[in-house]
Each structure stands twice: as structure tokens, then as C-alpha cells.
Write an enzyme that holds these catalytic residues in place. Structure first.
Site, PDB file in Angstrom:
ATOM      1  N   ASP A   1       0.820  -1.210   0.000  1.00 45.13           N
ATOM      2  CA  ASP A   1       0.000   0.000   0.000  1.00 45.13           C
ATOM      3  C   ASP A   1       0.857   1.264   0.000  1.00 45.13           C
ATOM      4  OD1 ASP A   1      -2.369   1.427   0.054  1.00 45.13           O
ATOM      5  OD2 ASP A   1      -3.185   0.336   1.764  1.00 45.13           O
TER       6      ASP A   1
ATOM      7  N   ASP B   1     -10.712   2.061  -3.171  1.00 44.78           N
ATOM      8  CA  ASP B   1     -11.257   1.872  -1.824  1.00 44.78           C
ATOM      9  C   ASP B   1     -12.778   1.931  -1.852  1.00 44.78           C
ATOM     10  OD1 ASP B   1      -8.931   1.461  -0.497  1.00 44.78           O
ATOM     11  OD2 ASP B   1      -8.834   3.426   0.466  1.00 44.78           O
TER      12      ASP B   1
HETATM   13  C1  GLA Z   1      -5.732   1.874   2.266  1.00 48.26           C
HETATM   14  C2  GLA Z   1      -6.153   0.684   1.435  1.00 48.26           C
HETATM   15  C3  GLA Z   1      -7.208  -0.097   2.170  1.00 48.26           C
HETATM   16  C4  GLA Z   1      -6.644  -0.551   3.491  1.00 48.26           C
HETATM   17  C5  GLA Z   1      -6.164   0.640   4.292  1.00 48.26           C
HETATM   18  C6  GLA Z   1      -5.435   0.190   5.547  1.00 48.26           C
HETATM   19  O1  GLA Z   1      -6.759   2.795   2.382  1.00 48.26           O
HETATM   20  O2  GLA Z   1      -6.615   1.096   0.193  1.00 48.26           O
HETATM   21  O3  GLA Z   1      -7.634  -1.192   1.400  1.00 48.26           O
HETATM   22  O4  GLA Z   1      -5.591  -1.456   3.256  1.00 48.26           O
HETATM   23  O5  GLA Z   1      -5.281   1.449   3.541  1.00 48.26           O
HETATM   24  O6  GLA Z   1      -4.996   1.257   6.295  1.00 48.26           O
END
Ligand code: GLA
Length: 727
Positions: free
Chosen positions: A477, A547
Site C-alpha cells: 500500500d 477503496d
Molecule cells: C488503504 C487501502 C485499504 C486498506 C487501508 C489500511 O486505504 O486502500 O484497502 O488497506 O489502507 O490502512
């Protein structure tokens, strides 16, 4: 495939379907002549006529009709009379930005050489591709520009990049560098771009190319959810299935600029490369600098045709490694259900139930490492939290495997919280200017990946966890953009290099980790699709698309993403309702239809489901596994754009043509319950197809011409999944 025609003074790159041609004007300048459908010979029937025009300077005083300001060029410079957007800006040792690069010679190489340190499309054997290298030289400093062009036998794409070599005696400073520049001939085009924001990535915008320039760019330290380093040009009447389309996409994950500039005489200049706002590079004498690569695709089978070339090229010759040609596992991700409050007991009970429903991989998302109770702390300290995981991660992973699913884990390696042991030990490892307080975002700072010690730390800390757990999957990420561009590692005169050095550091880390753990499936993420780009796909063959897991929003996001990237690369999860981003309640079947159109996963507390929901999910996963080969490795056709109405539709056709899967969505219910049909694509018109369920048989010609209708249900947010088998 590549030839130089002496009589025409022109280079041809030609695979029998596409032709790319440029000539040498007056022995010095590279003149764009053609990029499009295969043409035997570019004789110049449509060549622009030149006149002595006001304000157009004439590098050849004998020929006042000739001006670089009107010549269609391959790689235009500045300060020589072309006042359009330059492809490069170079400051010489005397502080000036005047150069005169002239054509010298060329080489033709079999295959495609790699780009050291950068992601790029590759050829597997020398016979798959041919590469032309054209050398230009500056008459004063003897610096060189090497223009690379690769053409493929199987793919209707040209890959371009540039190498700059400083002269033998004089350093130079790069201020601007485009990976490609191309002057399209006099014609009217539509421009399509993929822009958006966090939660709304890759929205298609289409408009005519009118006067002036359109600039797309990111200076965020990532390709970003706001923009995509991609320009699509079409004829005005081109649609999904018909008409000419050109696509240019940068294989790079950092800051970029793309320019689409219509000049007064009707030509259109397209460029893509570094964003000069955050780029600069010092080159010592004789040193070399390599630009990222741009992929140029042409199709005369509409936007679907264009996408098919991108999909095939990226799936087979950009993605690499063990997972490239393999179907991907159905996963359960812990994030939306538990966020930071995850622990051993929850993981195990989830994993057991996931296995029971037919899922194949459990992914432990954020929240697993020491002190990570919320997003204020602990990024950088990649050891398990003993309170949440008293028996350690190795033990957890083993038990999860015993439960019947593989184990995967989340990292955000490029980041650090102020409240972390890593920051306390190395406050100088973050990107910042020491004279100002750095600006936090999600309470975190970005590590300085131009510093090799930081890169080593990332490799070692991730590798340790992968070793300990035997993880089969990593979600990588990146949840903030870069401010305060400054590095404690780089000397003052190299601070402008930080943005690109960050990317080189990141690519190096990913190269080392993927080489060390070749069987691990890596999925990229940047708060969803914030770094869903071709650069990342070289290291990680799938990306978390957004997301936003709302099924209705996902239709548009996935539709837009599919312009460049095949469904197998798009992480897509069924999540709980009301949706945590939009509050919308959509049927489980619709959420599944949207998610199965990408790379399927689930992201909800499956322990709290009713027995009926569990059975539905069990059946969904069984169906998905049956269709997985078709969905992940078949050909994807966009049929109806959710951005333009109340419906969305697409269909998949398996590689062997035997199986067809059509997903059709209706967003709001229609009180009149009118029947609408979607016309399928990619079927054999001569063959018959049997519909699963009622075994009705229809001809491929009927399904493609008359279409396929679904029952108009009395409900919002409905989906119809139809499976057809060739009989
Ligand atoms: C980002 C990712 C999510 C999750 C969060 C965790 O927003 O896109 O899918 O993994 O971080 O903090």
C-alpha cells in the site's frame, strides 16, 4: 519489421498491421510521417504544404518555407524555432538552454533491450520484436539523444523511450524530458482521459481536441488517482467497436506530464514524460540517463480493439513471473470488517469460515504490527503486535494454512509514523526540508527512497515477515502523496532529482523482493487505485482498484480502468452493506457481479452472515471458479458505459471461444419495466450458444446483432449474469 528506405530517407516500423514512419528532413531533423494502419509506402499524398509564414523562423535561410514551427516532428527541441511544447529542455554548462541536436545514424537490434532500473514491456525472444535506435548529437557539446522504438510481431504497439548521454567533456542538466513526442497529422480528434480522485478513479472524459493545450499531470509522487499517464485519441465517430483509436500510456508510477497541443495549422502534438515541476537531473560528462517508456497503441477496431492490445500486451509482456499466466485466488481481506482491531482469534475464525465457503486466501490487512491501534502510529515497525498475536505471525500463518486457505499480509513500506521506533531511530530518513515542519497526511511521512540504506531496510523488514510466515500474498500500500520534497541524503545540487530517485529506489526494492520471493502474489494499492499504472504492473500483477467498494460506483471505475488494464489485474471485492463509502444498499448478487468482473475477493465479516447469505456466497465462489479461466484470461468487451446512462454491460469470451459470460447491470429500476438488450461481442456468428439455466439456444449472429435481454426486475441496482456455451 524495421527498415530504412534510402530513397525516401525514412524509417518504417511495420508488422503488417500497423505502420510507424518518420523521415529525416534536410539531413538533420526527424519528421513524423505516419502512425496508424499498415500502409505499404508513405509517398506523401497527404503531406502538409509549407509556406513562408509570419513569425516562423527558418533554420535553412535558403528555404523560407521550411520552419520547425510547422514541421511534424518526432522529438522536438527548443530554442530553434519550434515554439510548441518541447520534448526536452537541457541546460548546458554555460547556463544556456540552447542546443542543436542533429540526426547522426541508426542501429536496428533484434528483440527489445531492457531499461535498466525501470519497468518496461519486454520481449521473450529476439524474434518477437525489433528495436530501432536513432542517434542525434548536439553539434556543440556532442551530447547524444538516443531514441528507442520497438515494434512487436504479435502486438500492435510501439514502445518508445529516450536515453540522454552527456558529451565527453561537458556536464549537462536535464530540465525536461519526455519519453515520447509525436505530431499527429492534420485531423480532428477526440481526446479521452482517465481522471478522478480517491474513491472515483479513472473516470472517462471525452471531448474534442480544440485549440490550445491540454496538460495532464501529477506532482504527487505517484501517478495518482487524480490522473492517469494516458492519452487516448480517436476520430470523432469512433465508438467501442468501430473507428480509429490511438492510445499512449507511460510505464511509470511517479510524477508525469502529458501534453496534447493543437497547433494553429491543425496538427496535434502529444507528449508524455517527466513533470518538469518536480524533475531535474545532473549528468556528468559521458554519463547516461534513461527515460521511462511510453507504449503507443493503434487500433481501427474502436476502443475495445485498442484495449485488447493493451490488455494482451500488459498481461503477457509487462506482468512477469509465476503469477503472470496463472489464475488468481479468491481472497478474504480483513480491512473493511475490522480495520485496526484485528487479532489472532478473529483471523483464525475468519480463515476457517473463508475456507468453508470456498475461498483460497486470507489477507491480514493493516493493524497487525506493534502498537498499530489506529493510523497515528507504528508504520515503519514491521513486527507483529504481541498483544494481538501472542503466538507470533509464523504460528498464525501456519494455523491459517491448516484451516485450508493461504496466508497473505498487508504492508505500507514506503511510510513511517512519527510515533514509531523507525522514526525515532532515523528522523532523517523522511522526505522533508529540515527548515520546515513536514506536512503530515494520514499522520504519516514518506520515507526517502533515494537513500539506499532506506531501501535496504524496506527489503529486509518485508523479507523477514515473508520468511517467518511463508506468506503467499502481499498487499503493498501507499496512502499519502509527497510534500516537502527534500532529502537529507542528496546534496543540494541534486535535490531536484528526488522525485525520480524515489521511484528508482522503489522499483529497486520491488525488483529485489519479487526476485527473492518469486511465488508470492503481490497486489499494489494506493488507497485503492492511486497507483494503478503500468509501472507497478511490472512488479505486481494486480492492483486494488479502488477503496470504493460500492457496486454501483465500481461499475464506472472498472469500466474506465479497463481502457488500459485487463480485469485480471483489477482487485474487486464484495463488501458489506450499507456500503462503508456511500451508505448504499445493493443486493449481494449485484455486488458479486461487479466483483467477479474483476479479480474476485470478499471484504466483510463473514461470521455475521445469515445462513442464506452464506449459501449464496458459497454458490458465487463455486460459479466463479467454474468461470475463472474465462473471466481472468479471456477477452473482455465493454458493451455499455455506465458513465452515460442507467445501465452498464460487458462480456467475456474464453480464449478457446467456448464460454461467454455477460454481466449486465441496471442501476435504477424502470417503472415501465422496459426490456433492453445488449449486443454481445466476440462471438462466432456461425455458431450456436446454449444459455446456462434454461438451456435456450441462440445463434452467435443473433446475440451480437439483436442482443441479449435480461428480466427487468422491480428493484434498484440489479445485475444479470448470463453464461453461454458454444454448442
Ligand atoms: C488503504 C487501502 C485499504 C486498506 C487501508 C489500511 O486505504 O486502500 O484497502 O488497506 O489502507 O490502512
Amino acid at each position: 519489421m524495421i527498415r530504412f528506405e534510402e530513397q525516401e530517407n525514412a524509417f518504417y516500423l511495420d508488422n503488417g498491421r500497423i505502420t510507424y514512419c518518420f523521415g529525416i528532413a534536410k539531413g538533420r531533423w526527424l519528421e513524423s510521417r505516419w502512425f496508424g494502419r499498415h500502409i505499404r509506402r508513405i509517398g506523401g499524398s497527404a503531406r502538409p504544404r509549407y509556406f513562408d509564414r509570419g513569425f516562423c523562423s527558418n533554420p535553412d535561410p535558403e528555404d523560407k518555407k521550411f520552419s520547425l514551427d510547422t514541421l511534424p516532428q518526432e522529438y522536438p527541441g527548443m530554442n530553434e524555432g519550434d515554439f510548441r511544447s518541447p520534448a526536452y529542455g537541457i541546460q548546458t554548462a554555460d547556463g544556456r538552454r540552447v542546443t542543436r541536436f542533429v540526426y547522426r545514424d541508426y542501429r536496428i537490434l533484434p528483440g527489445k533491450p531492457p531499461l535498466t532500473g525501470l519497468p518496461a514491456v519486454y520481449a521473450e525472444g529476439e524474434e518477437e520484436a525489433e528495436t530501432l535506435v536513432v542517434r542525434l548529437e548536439d553539434t556543440a557539446t556532442r551530447a547524444q539523444l538516443l531514441l528507442y522504438y520497438t515494434i512487436f510481431r504479435e502486438y500492435d504497439a510501439i514502445c518508445r523511450h529516450v536515453e540522454v548521454v552527456a558529451g565527453p567533456e561537458e556536464p549537462l542538466q536535464l530540465e525536461t524530458l519526455m519519453a515520447m513526442s509525436l505530431d499527429f497529422p492534420r485531423a480532428d480528434y477526440d481526446l479521452l482521459t482517465l481522471s478522478g480522485a480517491h474513491l472515483q478513479e479513472k473516470t472517462i472524459t471525452r471531448r474534442p481536441v480544440t485549440a490550445d493545450s491540454v496538460t495532464l499531470e501529477s506532482s504527487r509522487g505517484a501517478s495518482s488517482p487524480q490522473q492517469t499517464p494516458c492519452v487516448l485519441l480517436t476520430d470523432p465517430n469512433t465508438d467501442e467497436d468501430r473507428g480509429r483509436a490511438w492510445g499512449i500510456n507511460l510505464v511509470y508510477s511517479g510524477d508525469f506530464r502529458a501534453v496534447v497541443q493543437k497547433e494553429p495549422f491543425g496538427g496535434v502534438r502529444v507528449q508524455m514524460g517527466f513533470n518538469p515541476q518536480t524533475f531535474g537531473w545532473q549528468l556528468a560528462p559521458a554519463r547516461r540517463f534513461v527515460s521511462p517508456e511510453a507504449v503507443l497503441v493503434y487500433s481501427d477496431a474502436g476502443l475495445n480493439g485498442l484495449s485488447h492490445t493493451f490488455h494482451r500486451l500488459y498481461a503477457r509482456r509487462l506482468c512477469r513471473g509465476y503469477w503472470r499466466d496463472r489464475t488468481r485466488p479468491v481472497l478474504l481481506n480483513s480491512w473493511e470488517a475490522f480495520t485496526f482491531s484485528i487479532d489472532e482469534e478473529k483471523c483464525l475464525s475468519l480463515a476457517r469460515q473463508a475456507a468453508d465457503l470456498g475461498m483460497e486466501l486470507f489477507v491480514l490487512d493493516d493493524g497487525w504490527f506493534r502498537n498499530r491501534t489506529d493510523d497515528h502510529r507504528a508504520l515503519g515497525d514491521w513486527t507483529a503486535d504481541p498483544r494481538k498475536f501472542p503466538h507470533g505471525l509464523g504460528n498464525l500463518a501456519r494455523k491459517i494454512r491448516e484451516a485450508g486457505v493461504a496466508f497473505g499480509i498487508w504492508f505500507e513500506p514506503e511510510m513511517v509514523n512519527r510515533d514509531s521506533d523507525l522514526y525515532r531511530a532515523h528522523p532523517d530518513w523522511i522526505i522533508r526540508s529540515p527548515r520546515y515542519e513536514p506536512v503530515p497526511s494520514r499522520n504519516q511521512f514518506v520515507l526517502d527512497l533515494s537513500n539506499p540504506a532506506v531501501c535496504d531496510y524496506l527489503v529486509e523488514s518485508v523479507a523477514r515477515v515473508l520468511q517467518e510466515t511463508g506468506a503467499a500474498y502481499v498487499k503493498w500500500d501507499m496512502n499519502r502523496h509527497i510534500t516537502d520534497l527534500g532529502s537529507a541524503w542528496l546534496p543540494p545540487e541534486r535535490q531536484r532529482e528526488l522525485s525520480h530517485r524515489y521511484m528508482l529506489g522503489l522499483y529497486d526494492v520491488l525488483e529485489r523482493l519479487t526476485a527473492r520471493f518469486p511465488r508470492v502474489l503481490f497486489e499494489g494499492c494506493s488507497s485503492g487505485g492511486g497507483r494503478f499504472d503500468a509501472g507497478m504492473l511490472y512488479y505486481m500483477p494486480q492492483t486494488w482498484t479502488s477503496d470504493n467498494t460500492d457496486a454501483v460506483c465500481r461499475l464506472q471505475i472498472q469500466y474506465g480502468t479497463s481502457m488500459l488494464f485487463p480485469p485480471v489485474t483489477m482487485g474487486a471485492h464484495v463488501s458489506a452493506v450499507p456500503n462503508h463509502q456511500t451508505g448504499r444498499i445493493t443486493p449481494l448478487a449485484t455486488r458479486f457481479a461487479a466483483a467477479m468482473s474483476g479479480n474476485l475477493g470478499y471484504e466483510m465479516d463473514i461470521r455475521t452472515l445469515s445462513e442464506a447469505e452464506r449459501e449464496e456466497i458459497r454458490a458465487q465462489i463455486a460459479l466463479y471458479k467454474e468461470l475463472r479461466e474465462t473471466l481472468q484470461q479471456g477477452t473482455f468487451y465493454r458493451l455499455r458505459d455506465p458513465g452515460t446512462g442507467n445501465e452498464a454491460a460487458w462480456n467475456f469470451v474464453s480464449a478457446d471461444g467456448q464460454t461467454v459470460v455477460c454481466c449486465a447491470f441496471r442501476i435504477l429500476a424502470d417503472p415501465l419495466r422496459r426490456t433492453t438488450a445488449v449486443r454481445l461481442r466476440g462471438l462466432d456468428p456461425e455458431a450456436d450458444y446454449r444459455r446456462e439455466g434454461d438451456n435456450a439456444v441462440f445463434g452467435g449472429d443473433e446475440l451480437m446483432e439483436s442482443g441479449l435481454a435480461a428480466d427487468p426486475l422491480r428493484q434498484d441496482f440489479t445485475a444479470a449474469v448470463t453464461v453461454l456455451h458454444k454448442v
